[in-house]
Each structure stands twice: as structure tokens, then as C-alpha cells.
Design a protein around this motif. Structure first.
Motif, PDB file in Angstrom:
ATOM      1  N   SER A   9      21.591  13.790  52.120  1.00 22.39           N
ATOM      2  CA  SER A   9      21.039  14.503  50.971  1.00 22.39           C
ATOM      3  C   SER A   9      19.791  13.796  50.453  1.00 22.39           C
ATOM      4  O   SER A   9      18.889  14.436  49.887  1.00 22.39           O
ATOM      5  CB  SER A   9      22.076  14.613  49.861  1.00 22.39           C
ATOM      6  OG  SER A   9      22.477  13.325  49.443  1.00 22.39           O
ATOM      7  N   PRO A 107      20.584  22.663  50.969  1.00 21.09           N
ATOM      8  CA  PRO A 107      20.349  21.955  49.705  1.00 21.09           C
ATOM      9  C   PRO A 107      19.175  20.989  49.753  1.00 21.09           C
ATOM     10  O   PRO A 107      18.759  20.485  48.715  1.00 21.09           O
ATOM     11  CB  PRO A 107      21.658  21.201  49.479  1.00 21.09           C
ATOM     12  CG  PRO A 107      22.230  21.040  50.838  1.00 21.09           C
ATOM     13  CD  PRO A 107      21.819  22.242  51.619  1.00 21.09           C
TER      14      PRO A 107
ATOM     15  N   GLN B  39      14.562  27.877  42.200  1.00 18.44           N
ATOM     16  CA  GLN B  39      14.912  26.519  42.579  1.00 18.44           C
ATOM     17  C   GLN B  39      15.194  25.705  41.324  1.00 18.44           C
ATOM     18  O   GLN B  39      14.287  25.202  40.676  1.00 18.44           O
ATOM     19  CB  GLN B  39      13.805  25.865  43.400  1.00 18.44           C
ATOM     20  CG  GLN B  39      14.192  24.505  43.976  1.00 18.44           C
ATOM     21  CD  GLN B  39      13.099  23.896  44.821  1.00 18.44           C
ATOM     22  OE1 GLN B  39      11.924  23.990  44.472  1.00 18.44           O
ATOM     23  NE2 GLN B  39      13.476  23.259  45.928  1.00 18.44           N
ATOM     24  N   SER B  42      18.402  20.992  40.713  1.00 19.13           N
ATOM     25  CA  SER B  42      19.250  20.512  41.812  1.00 19.13           C
ATOM     26  C   SER B  42      18.620  20.778  43.171  1.00 19.13           C
ATOM     27  O   SER B  42      19.126  20.332  44.186  1.00 19.13           O
ATOM     28  CB  SER B  42      20.620  21.208  41.756  1.00 19.13           C
ATOM     29  OG  SER B  42      20.465  22.598  41.973  1.00 19.13           O
ATOM     30  N   ARG B  43      17.527  21.540  43.190  1.00 16.96           N
ATOM     31  CA  ARG B  43      16.663  21.845  44.326  1.00 16.96           C
ATOM     32  C   ARG B  43      17.190  22.855  45.340  1.00 16.96           C
ATOM     33  O   ARG B  43      16.497  23.184  46.279  1.00 16.96           O
ATOM     34  CB  ARG B  43      16.206  20.568  45.040  1.00 16.96           C
ATOM     35  CG  ARG B  43      17.223  19.932  45.970  1.00 16.96           C
ATOM     36  CD  ARG B  43      16.609  18.775  46.718  1.00 16.96           C
ATOM     37  NE  ARG B  43      17.587  18.124  47.570  1.00 16.96           N
ATOM     38  CZ  ARG B  43      18.263  17.052  47.195  1.00 16.96           C
ATOM     39  NH1 ARG B  43      18.060  16.522  46.001  1.00 16.96           N
ATOM     40  NH2 ARG B  43      19.139  16.500  48.002  1.00 16.96           N
ATOM     41  N   GLN B  44      18.403  23.380  45.165  1.00 12.92           N
ATOM     42  CA  GLN B  44      18.900  24.421  46.077  1.00 12.92           C
ATOM     43  C   GLN B  44      18.130  25.704  45.829  1.00 12.92           C
ATOM     44  O   GLN B  44      18.130  26.243  44.734  1.00 12.92           O
ATOM     45  CB  GLN B  44      20.396  24.660  45.852  1.00 12.92           C
ATOM     46  CG  GLN B  44      20.988  25.759  46.710  1.00 12.92           C
ATOM     47  CD  GLN B  44      21.574  25.238  47.993  1.00 12.92           C
ATOM     48  OE1 GLN B  44      22.292  24.255  47.986  1.00 12.92           O
ATOM     49  NE2 GLN B  44      21.293  25.894  49.095  1.00 12.92           N
TER      50      GLN B  44
END
Lengths: 114, 116
Positions: A9, A107, B39, B42-44
Motif C-alpha cells: 500500500s 487502492p 478520490q 484515502s485515495r481510492q
């Protein structure tokens, strides 16, 4: 929609080293994509990865710097080679799903190069 | 080559109010798709809404709707009854339907702040 995971991540790497990012999808997909998002910027496509063929790279990105593997229909890797601080970015993989015109994203992997 | 422009780097809205984010694009094609992605910090990246260029009817997804003006090459996103969870970067994206590619071209994004 497809569920997409990425590993790692985040990572902090030293200049000159390489990092391989993994992208795993819970369903078989034809096309997978790798994007780069530099700090505070939009997304830029690095390459398109089809299973069984060489990845197609966008202008400004080369295979020696960003080698990609696509061994099957659910998995791909992106390697960032010989890293420099300019490679510090978020790297995202995505897949097309359904009728093929919707893309879903993983993600992301936050890479910092020191 | 196609381009996507988002002229508003930042926007803000009061909770429960309505806000409209702008997007224009340039293309010589007649068949394509347009998307809005969200976006959060949390950048998802999350797909908010899509519009097929051949459809005259504007797409709607709950509190999110678009105003698609094909002749003007404009594709704005309206968020009604704004919620704190709507705070995020919003990206407009274009996909050609003429070539054997699913490549997305993104705009530079609009950061939306939602105030209580």
C-alpha cells in the motif's frame, strides 16, 4: 464491480533501487491499466497490460523503466526501476468491467523515493 | 488528441446545499464516454457517474447528476444535498469509443470542500 487489491500500500525506497507493485483482481479481466499520480496531480496512464502480450506504453514511459508483467487474467505487476525522487507518486492499477467502458481502480501504492 | 479541462481547482459548499463542478473536453469524435470519479483522501478512486455520448438524457445517480451538452463539449457534475462525505477530489474523464482501447484521459481535478 471487480474488487482490486494492490501490494504494497506504501513504501519508502532508496534512490537507485527497484520496487515491484502487485495488482490482484477477484475476477478475470482482459485489460489492466497502470496509472501514475504525482503529488497533487491528475492521473497519467503508464501502460495497458493485456494477458499474453507485451504491454503497450504511453508516450514518455518506457519498458526499461516500468517493466510490466501480466501472467494471467487476474494479476499484474509494475516494476519501478532505478528509482529517483521524481518517481515519488501514487501508482494505481485499474481494470475495465462490465460492458468494458467502466474502469475500476485499486487502492493505489504510495511510493516515496529518498 | 483529446483533452479534458477542469477549470475549477477548488470548490466549496455548505452541507445540504448544491454544487456544480465544471468539465469541458475537446474531441473530434462523435462516440465516446464521459465519467466523473471521486478520490477521497484515502485515495481510492470511485466511479461516480458515467454518460454515453449517444444518449441525450443526462445521467443521474441518486444525489449526483450531470449536465451533458454535446455541442458545447461540456460535462458538469451537480451534487445535491451535499454531505460531509462528498469532500474529495473529483476528476472528469474521457474514453473514446472508436478505437480498441479503454484508455481514460483525465482532467486535472477539482478539490471539493464541504462545510458543516
Amino acid at each position: 464491480s471487480a474488487v482490486i487489491s494492490q501490494k504494497p500500500s506504501r513504501d519508502i525506497c532508496q534512490r537507485g533501487t527497484s520496487l515491484t507493485i502487485q495488482c490482484q483482481v477477484d475476477s478475470q479481466v482482459t485489460m489492466m491499466f497502470w496509472y501514475r499520480q504525482q503529488p497533487g496531480q491528475s492521473l497519467t496512464l503508464i501502460a495497458t497490460a493485456n494477458q499474453g502480450s507485451e504491454a503497450t506504453y504511453e508516450s514518455g514511459f518506457v519498458i526499461d523503466k516500468f517493466p510490466i508483467s501480466r501472467p494471467n487474467l487476474t494479476f499484474s505487476t509494475l516494476t519501478v526501476s532505478n528509482m529517483s525522487p521524481e518517481d515519488s507518486s501514487i501508482y494505481l492499477c485499474s481494470v475495465t468491467w462490465g460492458k468494458g467502458y467502466e474502469q475500476y481502480f485499486g487502492p493505489g501504492t504510495r511510493l516515496t523515493v529518498t | 488528441a483529446q483533452t479534458v479541462t477542469q477549470s475549477q481547482p477548488e470548490m466549496s459548499v455548505q452541507e445540504a446545499e448544491t454544487v456544480t463542478l465544471s468539465c469541458t473536453y475537446d474531441t473530434s469524435e462523435s462516440d465516446y464516454y464521459l465519467f466523473w470519479y471521486k478520490q477521497p483522501p484515502s485515495r481510492q478512486m470511485i466511479l461516480v457517474i458515467r454518460q454515453e455520448a449517444y444518449k441525450q438524457q443526462n445521467a443521474t445517480e441518486n444525489r449526483f447528476s450531470v449536465n451533458f451538452q454535446k455541442a458545447a463539449k461540456s460535462f458538469s457534475l451537480k451534487i445535491s444535498d451535499s454531505q460531509l462525505g462528498d469532500a474529495a477530489m473529483y476528476f472528469c474523464a474521457y474514453r473514446s469509443d472508436l478505437y480498441n482501447t479503454d484508455k481514460l484521459i483525465f482532467g486535472t481535478g477539482t478539490r471539493l470542500q464541504v462545510f458543516p
